[in-house]
Design a protein around this motif. Structure first.
Motif, PDB file in Angstrom:
ATOM      1  N   UNK A 137       3.611 -10.535   7.481  1.00 22.75           N
ATOM      2  CA  UNK A 137       3.179 -10.551   6.045  1.00 22.75           C
ATOM      3  C   UNK A 137       2.058  -9.659   5.922  1.00 22.75           C
ATOM      4  N   UNK A 138       1.000  -9.531   7.005  1.00 22.75           N
ATOM      5  CA  UNK A 138      -0.062  -8.785   6.984  1.00 22.75           C
ATOM      6  C   UNK A 138       0.188  -7.368   7.077  1.00 22.75           C
ATOM      7  N   UNK A 141      -1.159  -4.282   4.430  1.00 23.33           N
ATOM      8  CA  UNK A 141      -1.789  -3.134   4.868  1.00 23.33           C
ATOM      9  C   UNK A 141      -1.143  -2.095   4.377  1.00 23.33           C
ATOM     10  N   UNK A 142       0.402  -1.958   4.418  1.00 21.81           N
ATOM     11  CA  UNK A 142       1.283  -1.069   3.604  1.00 21.81           C
ATOM     12  C   UNK A 142       0.817  -0.857   2.340  1.00 21.81           C
ATOM     13  N   UNK A 143       0.707  -1.842   1.805  1.00 17.30           N
ATOM     14  CA  UNK A 143       0.429  -1.897   0.235  1.00 17.30           C
ATOM     15  C   UNK A 143      -1.019  -1.124   0.026  1.00 17.30           C
ATOM     16  N   UNK A 173      -4.293   3.349  -1.691  1.00 23.83           N
ATOM     17  CA  UNK A 173      -5.651   4.241  -1.161  1.00 23.83           C
ATOM     18  C   UNK A 173      -5.066   5.796  -1.643  1.00 23.83           C
ATOM     19  N   UNK A 174      -3.696   6.055  -0.914  1.00 26.72           N
ATOM     20  CA  UNK A 174      -2.949   7.049  -1.253  1.00 26.72           C
ATOM     21  C   UNK A 174      -2.788   7.690  -2.803  1.00 26.72           C
ATOM     22  N   UNK A 175      -2.556   6.653  -3.659  1.00 28.28           N
ATOM     23  CA  UNK A 175      -2.283   6.848  -4.910  1.00 28.28           C
ATOM     24  C   UNK A 175      -3.720   7.257  -5.436  1.00 28.28           C
ATOM     25  N   UNK A 176      -4.780   6.673  -5.296  1.00 26.70           N
ATOM     26  CA  UNK A 176      -6.157   6.717  -5.799  1.00 26.70           C
ATOM     27  C   UNK A 176      -6.457   8.211  -5.435  1.00 26.70           C
TER      28      UNK A 176
END
Length: 86
Positions: free
Chosen positions: A1-2, A6-8, A13-16
């Motif tokens: 789940x973690x 972390x992937x999300x 961050x990449x989208x920002x």
């Protein structure tokens, strides 16, 4: 789940970062288009006077400048809309 969390977070961050790059590019587009429009405005008056003399080349040049002004105005309006300055 973690790992999913972390992937999300990484993707967010990449989208920002991509959003910041897009905004910077829109600001650059707006700046360049505004400068070109200012230059074009200076050419339009003399081209209008020349076109009124009846010379076909002068009329064509004036029409091209008017068309270019319209395109630049559209680019500026689109950039302002994207930036939220409409």
């Amino acid at each position: 789940m973690q790992a999913h969390i972390d992937g999300t977070r990484r993707q967010l961050g990449e989208l920002g970062a991509m959003a910041q790059q897009t905004e910077a590019m829109e600001r650059r587009i707006l700046s360049i288009a505004t400068q070109k429009l200012d230059q074009l405005q200076g050419q339009l008056e003399s081209a209008r006077v020349a076109a009124m003399t009846g010379d076909d080349d002068a009329k064509s040049k004036y029409a091209d400048l008017v068309t270019e002004r319209g395109r630049l105005q559209q680019v500026i309006a689109n950039a302002r809309a994207v930036l939220g300055n409409a």
